[in-house]
Each structure stands twice: as C-alpha cells, then as structure tokens.
Design an enzyme around this catalytic site. Structure first.
Site, short mmCIF file in Angstrom:
data_model
loop_
_atom_site.label_atom_id
_atom_site.label_comp_id
_atom_site.label_asym_id
_atom_site.label_seq_id
_atom_site.Cartn_x
_atom_site.Cartn_y
_atom_site.Cartn_z
CG ASP A 29 -2.07 0.96 1.09
OD1 ASP A 29 -3.23 0.50 0.98
OD2 ASP A 29 -1.82 2.19 1.08
CB ILE A 30 0.81 4.26 -2.17
CG1 ILE A 30 1.91 5.14 -2.75
CG2 ILE A 30 -0.44 5.05 -1.87
CD1 ILE A 30 1.59 5.71 -4.11
CG HIS A 98 -8.58 -2.78 -2.48
ND1 HIS A 98 -9.42 -2.03 -3.27
CD2 HIS A 98 -8.49 -2.12 -1.30
CE1 HIS A 98 -9.83 -0.97 -2.60
NE2 HIS A 98 -9.28 -1.00 -1.39
#
Ligand code: AMP
Ligand code: ZN
Length: 112
Positions: A29-30, A98
């Site tokens: 995850d960013i 997701h």
C-alpha cells in the site's frame, strides 16, 4: 475504463509488487497503516465486494490464500488484520476490489 488498480495490473503505473500469479497480484500500500500493509487484488476488474457473483467464489478464495501466503512471507506469524472496505460507508476509495492485509503491530477494535 479509468481504473488505478487495473493500470497497476497492466504495469502502466508502478507498484511494489510482492506476489503475482495467474489470477491475482499483491503489492505494498502506498500509504501504509502498519509496518506490513499490502493489498491483494484480482487481475480482472471487479469494482467492489457487493459486485461479486457466484462465479467469483473461487477467485475470492484464491485472494484469501494469496493473502495468507504473503502474510507468512512478510513475517506476520503473530497475526494480522484483513479488510475489504465496501462502497462509501465502508470507506472504499479505489473501486477495484482489494483485500487489505495489515500486520506487525497490535490492531485495535472497533475500527474507525
Ligand atoms: P480503500 O480505501 O479500501 O479503497 O483502499 C485503497 C487503498 O489503496 C488505500 O489504502 C491507498 O493507500 C491505496 N493506494 C492508492 N493508490 C495506490 C497506489 N498507486 N499504489 C498502492 N496503493 C495505493
Ligand atoms: Zn480495475
């Protein structure tokens, strides 16, 4: 269709990919919310959990087993949190289904 995660699947947007097979990919995850925070997504576009059909049963099981495998590889032997945010009230911001996997810290309940 303008979908961020489809672009990651296609390699048009970079991501830190940590797992891939014929049906799913997992990437970091960013904006991580835990020392381990990755997302498992199907390669095929499905907008949200509410859009799943009976035909997707096997795919969803596949996503869960990919989450298990990568969580093990990432050292989450003490446990981890899995989350599907669904639609507006669920806090979903990216409309390509997701599975969040968060680990390596103590999770709390209830979630925010
Ligand atoms: P959700 O709020 O459940 O829809 O989660 C979307 C997640 O995608 C958030 O945790 C974001 O930090 C993450 N995210 C958004 N853009 C990217 C990106 N380009 N690469 C990796 N993760 C992303
Ligand atoms: Zn998509």
């Amino acid at each position: 269709m303008d979908c961020l995660f489809c672009k990651i699947v296609e390699g048009k947007i970079p991501a830190k990919k940590i797992y891939e097979d014929d049906q799913v990919i997992a990437f970091e995850d960013i904006n991580p919310q835990a020392p381990v925070h990755f997302l498992v997504i199907p390669k095929r576009h499905i907008a949200s959990l509410i859009d799943l059909t009976e035909d997707d049963r096997e795919l969803v099981g596949h996503m869960v087993f990919a989450a298990q495998k990568v969580a093990r590889e990432q050292g989450c032997e003490k446990g981890f949190r899995t989350v599907f945010n669904c639609n507006e009230d669920g806090g979903q911001t990216v409309y390509h289904i997701h599975l969040h996997v968060l680990g390596k810290r103590q999770m709390t309940w209830p979630p925010g």
